[in-house]
Write a protein that holds these residues in place. Structure first.
Motif, PDB file in Angstrom:
ATOM      1  N   TRP A   1       0.859  -1.186   0.000  1.00 19.16           N
ATOM      2  CA  TRP A   1       0.000   0.000   0.000  1.00 19.16           C
ATOM      3  C   TRP A   1       0.886   1.224   0.000  1.00 19.16           C
ATOM      4  O   TRP A   1       1.785   1.368   0.831  1.00 19.16           O
ATOM      5  N   THR A   2       0.671   2.130  -0.952  1.00 19.62           N
ATOM      6  CA  THR A   2       1.478   3.347  -1.092  1.00 19.62           C
ATOM      7  C   THR A   2       0.576   4.574  -1.135  1.00 19.62           C
ATOM      8  O   THR A   2       0.852   5.534  -1.852  1.00 19.62           O
ATOM      9  N   GLY A   3      -0.510   4.544  -0.371  1.00 15.36           N
ATOM     10  CA  GLY A   3      -1.513   5.593  -0.453  1.00 15.36           C
ATOM     11  C   GLY A   3      -1.150   6.887   0.238  1.00 15.36           C
ATOM     12  O   GLY A   3      -1.834   7.891   0.051  1.00 15.36           O
ATOM     13  N   VAL A   4      -0.084   6.919   1.025  1.00 19.08           N
ATOM     14  CA  VAL A   4       0.378   8.132   1.689  1.00 19.08           C
ATOM     15  C   VAL A   4       1.793   8.422   1.203  1.00 19.08           C
ATOM     16  O   VAL A   4       2.647   7.536   1.234  1.00 19.08           O
ATOM     17  N   PRO A   5       2.059   9.617   0.715  1.00 16.91           N
ATOM     18  CA  PRO A   5       3.399   9.925   0.201  1.00 16.91           C
ATOM     19  C   PRO A   5       4.494   9.617   1.222  1.00 16.91           C
ATOM     20  O   PRO A   5       4.394   9.981   2.396  1.00 16.91           O
ATOM     21  N   GLY A   6       5.532   8.923   0.772  1.00 17.35           N
ATOM     22  CA  GLY A   6       6.654   8.589   1.623  1.00 17.35           C
ATOM     23  C   GLY A   6       6.525   7.295   2.375  1.00 17.35           C
ATOM     24  O   GLY A   6       7.499   6.807   2.953  1.00 17.35           O
ATOM     25  N   LEU A   7       5.345   6.711   2.368  1.00 13.78           N
ATOM     26  CA  LEU A   7       5.087   5.520   3.167  1.00 13.78           C
ATOM     27  C   LEU A   7       4.785   4.324   2.265  1.00 13.78           C
ATOM     28  O   LEU A   7       4.045   4.436   1.293  1.00 13.78           O
ATOM     29  N   ARG A   8       5.371   3.188   2.604  1.00 10.57           N
ATOM     30  CA  ARG A   8       5.034   1.927   1.941  1.00 10.57           C
ATOM     31  C   ARG A   8       4.800   0.875   3.011  1.00 10.57           C
ATOM     32  O   ARG A   8       5.673   0.611   3.843  1.00 10.57           O
ATOM     33  N   LEU A   9       3.615   0.284   3.009  1.00 10.58           N
ATOM     34  CA  LEU A   9       3.285  -0.824   3.905  1.00 10.58           C
ATOM     35  C   LEU A   9       3.133  -2.075   3.059  1.00 10.58           C
ATOM     36  O   LEU A   9       2.411  -2.063   2.047  1.00 10.58           O
ATOM     37  N   GLY A  10       3.794  -3.158   3.453  1.00 10.49           N
ATOM     38  CA  GLY A  10       3.755  -4.373   2.662  1.00 10.49           C
ATOM     39  C   GLY A  10       3.398  -5.592   3.478  1.00 10.49           C
ATOM     40  O   GLY A  10       3.695  -5.673   4.676  1.00 10.49           O
ATOM     41  N   ALA A  11       2.750  -6.552   2.829  1.00 14.47           N
ATOM     42  CA  ALA A  11       2.453  -7.845   3.435  1.00 14.47           C
ATOM     43  C   ALA A  11       2.760  -8.914   2.396  1.00 14.47           C
ATOM     44  O   ALA A  11       2.464  -8.741   1.207  1.00 14.47           O
ATOM     45  N   SER A  12       3.382 -10.008   2.828  1.00 13.94           N
ATOM     46  CA  SER A  12       3.749 -11.063   1.892  1.00 13.94           C
ATOM     47  C   SER A  12       3.498 -12.427   2.522  1.00 13.94           C
ATOM     48  O   SER A  12       3.482 -12.574   3.750  1.00 13.94           O
ATOM     49  N   MET A  13       3.312 -13.430   1.637  1.00  8.69           N
ATOM     50  CA  MET A  13       3.017 -14.790   2.095  1.00  8.69           C
ATOM     51  C   MET A  13       3.622 -15.780   1.120  1.00  8.69           C
ATOM     52  O   MET A  13       3.551 -15.600  -0.097  1.00  8.69           O
ATOM     53  N   PHE A  14       4.235 -16.832   1.657  1.00  3.18           N
ATOM     54  CA  PHE A  14       4.801 -17.934   0.880  1.00  3.18           C
ATOM     55  C   PHE A  14       4.216 -19.232   1.399  1.00  3.18           C
ATOM     56  O   PHE A  14       4.240 -19.494   2.603  1.00  3.18           O
ATOM     57  N   TYR A  15       3.681 -20.056   0.486  1.00  5.48           N
ATOM     58  CA  TYR A  15       3.084 -21.331   0.890  1.00  5.48           C
ATOM     59  C   TYR A  15       3.579 -22.418  -0.042  1.00  5.48           C
ATOM     60  O   TYR A  15       3.476 -22.309  -1.263  1.00  5.48           O
ATOM     61  N   ASN A  16       4.148 -23.472   0.539  1.00  4.38           N
ATOM     62  CA  ASN A  16       4.674 -24.598  -0.234  1.00  4.38           C
ATOM     63  C   ASN A  16       4.104 -25.896   0.337  1.00  4.38           C
ATOM     64  O   ASN A  16       4.657 -26.474   1.272  1.00  4.38           O
ATOM     65  N   PRO A  17       2.978 -26.380  -0.211  1.00  2.00           N
ATOM     66  CA  PRO A  17       2.391 -27.624   0.294  1.00  2.00           C
ATOM     67  C   PRO A  17       3.121 -28.846  -0.252  1.00  2.00           C
ATOM     68  O   PRO A  17       3.717 -28.818  -1.334  1.00  2.00           O
ATOM     69  N   ASN A  18       3.099 -29.912   0.525  1.00  2.00           N
ATOM     70  CA  ASN A  18       3.672 -31.203   0.111  1.00  2.00           C
ATOM     71  C   ASN A  18       5.127 -31.071  -0.342  1.00  2.00           C
ATOM     72  O   ASN A  18       5.549 -31.681  -1.337  1.00  2.00           O
ATOM     73  N   ALA A  19       5.916 -30.283   0.392  1.00  2.00           N
ATOM     74  CA  ALA A  19       7.277 -29.966  -0.039  1.00  2.00           C
ATOM     75  C   ALA A  19       8.194 -31.182  -0.055  1.00  2.00           C
ATOM     76  O   ALA A  19       9.250 -31.146  -0.690  1.00  2.00           O
ATOM     77  N   GLY A  20       7.809 -32.267   0.598  1.00  2.00           N
ATOM     78  CA  GLY A  20       8.630 -33.470   0.566  1.00  2.00           C
ATOM     79  C   GLY A  20       8.829 -34.021  -0.831  1.00  2.00           C
ATOM     80  O   GLY A  20       9.807 -34.731  -1.099  1.00  2.00           O
TER      81      GLY A  20
END
Length: 440
Positions: free
Chosen positions: A243-262
């Motif tokens: 989200w970059t809705g305010v000048p100078g500010l960046r808020l981020g969220a991330s997700m990694f999912y690896n099922p059955n990795a064996g």
């Protein structure tokens, strides 16, 4: 500490007042035909501790020694095949390139480490990025090839001008591959405007191989690449939203999912009776920049299932394999950090030729064994609470000289306090750049 992180991120969000970061689509079109550049780092470290935190009962020995290295040198380039098709590549020379060298294996068995029996590469030459991008509309574009996995603040913004410390912030590089890159396909874009400005990335890539999971670095060693091809039987899914809705500010969220990795193991039968090896990693990060201050915060956690079974299977691998066989493996991990830097020059607008100095402070807590399965014992020496304080000098745009003093408290999650183990202290000097050499 978790409350402190939330308060700091909230304060960053409340105070924002300057230019927002460019979305990915804008960055891809920021040149006419081609651009060539890259980034690099040089690092000297002066330490008051030995080579092995896990030897004996007091933590690391108190032995002064110094190190100097070139952690990475990266060549990067983009070429516009047309207005809609772009070829991009980055080649990384890590630890001075490649050659024959013996690796010092640091573990529980020796004060000074043990030599591996086999000669291995002294460094690494790797394709960090290599992809074709098809620009469609600002809201939706496609990229295929070798891609950066945008989980956490450091992997997403890994160039050395994007952190104050002389070396990359420690927790994220201990727990995850860094820089983390995998082969697959990505969908990305930016949408909205004003307070509703967002950009996103969504990926399907090669997943992690549990052969490489271990006590000290969690899933970091699970990045594939030892063999000529990566196993794609159990792909991973990554999503990032900024989200970059305010000048100078960046808020981020991330997700990694690896099922059955064996299913990604080198030997397909290794985890045949472990059908539910799932890896889930999530992160929240923030950055705020104005003429006076730069503030960053990052929170990362994750979990792995079937860790008892993974550790048991990994111990059966040959000592000549490229993997550590040391367990236990963290069921859940934790890493959070904050840093704050001041632009001294902005406080002296009338002083001509005042140097661009940024004094800063940085805090990081991380633990690859934050939680383990019942019956497994967590070694407290994996628990690190770290302070750094120092200064950056930017004599030119894209060029930075760094100096900091770092102290680690081992076996504690306290910001201040005592521990049963020796602290680890060091003074570091760094020189780094991020530049486009040619842009037409």
């Amino acid at each position: 500490m978790r409350k402190l992180i939330v308060l700091l991120v909230s304060a960053i969000a409340f105070c924002a007042t300057t230019q927002a970061a460019e979305p990915p689509a804008a960055q891809d079109s920021a040149f006419h035909k081609f651009r060539i550049g890259g980034y690099g780092e040089m690092l000297a470290t002066f330490k008051d501790y030995g080579l092995n935190r896990y030897y004996g009962g007091n933590g690391n020995t108190k032995k002064n020694h110094n190190e100097i290295s070139i952690p990475r040198f990266v060549l990067a380039g983009d070429y516009k095949i047309s207005d809609k098709w772009i070829l991009g590549a980055e080649i990384e020379f890590e630890a001075g390139g490649t050659g024959m060298a013996y690796e010092m294996e640091v573990g529980q068995g020796s004060e000074n480490g043990e030599y591996e029996q086999e000669a291995e590469k002294g460094g690494e030459v790797a394709i960090e990025q290599f992809h074709i991008t098809r620009l469609i509309v600002p809201e939706f574009n496609v990229r295929a090839g070798h891609l950066i996995i945008p989980v956490g603040l450091i992997n997403t913004h890994h160039e050395p001008v994007n952190f104050f410390t002389a070396a990359r912030p420690e927790g994220a590089t201990v727990l995850l591959p860094s820089t983390w890159h995998e082969t697959g396909i990505e969908f990305f874009g930016a949408f909205g405007k004003g307070y509703a400005s967002f950009d996103y990335e969504a990926m399907i890539t090669a997943g992690l191989n549990p052969n490489g999971f271990n006590i000290y670095n969690w899933v970091q060693g699970g990045k594939q690449g030892f063999l000529e091809t990566d196993n794609f039987s159990a792909p991973a899914y990554t999503v990032r939203l900024n989200w970059t809705g305010v000048p100078g500010l960046r808020l981020g969220a991330s997700m990694f999912y690896n099922p059955n990795a064996g299913k990604n193991a080198d030997k397909l039968v290794t985890y045949k009776d472990l059908d539910d090896i799932n890896i889930f990693i999530y992160s929240f990060d923030a950055q705020y920049v104005d003429r006076y201050v730069t503030a960053r915060a990052n929170f990362l956690s994750g979990s792995v299932t079937e860790t008892v079974g993974i550790a048991s299977k990994n111990r059966t691998y040959s000592s000549k394999s490229p993997y550590s066989r040391v367990g236990p493996i963290g069921k859940r991990v934790l890493d959070y950090s904050v840093e704050l830097g001041l632009n001294v020059k902005s406080f002296f607008p009338g002083v001509r030729n005042f140097p661009a100095l940024y004094p800063f402070v940085h805090y990081n807590y991380y633990n690859p064994l934050e939680k383990v399965e019942s019956g497994m014992v967590a070694d407290k020496r994996t628990q690190v609470s770290l302070w750094s304080a120092g200064i950056n000098w930017k004599p030119l745009p894209g060029l930075v000289v760094k100096a900091d003093y770092t102290t680690r408290q081992i076996g504690t999650s306290k910001i201040f306090g005592t521990s049963d183990y020796n602290s680890e202290n060091e003074f570091r000097l760094g020189l780094a750049y991020t530049l486009w050499f040619s842009n037409k």
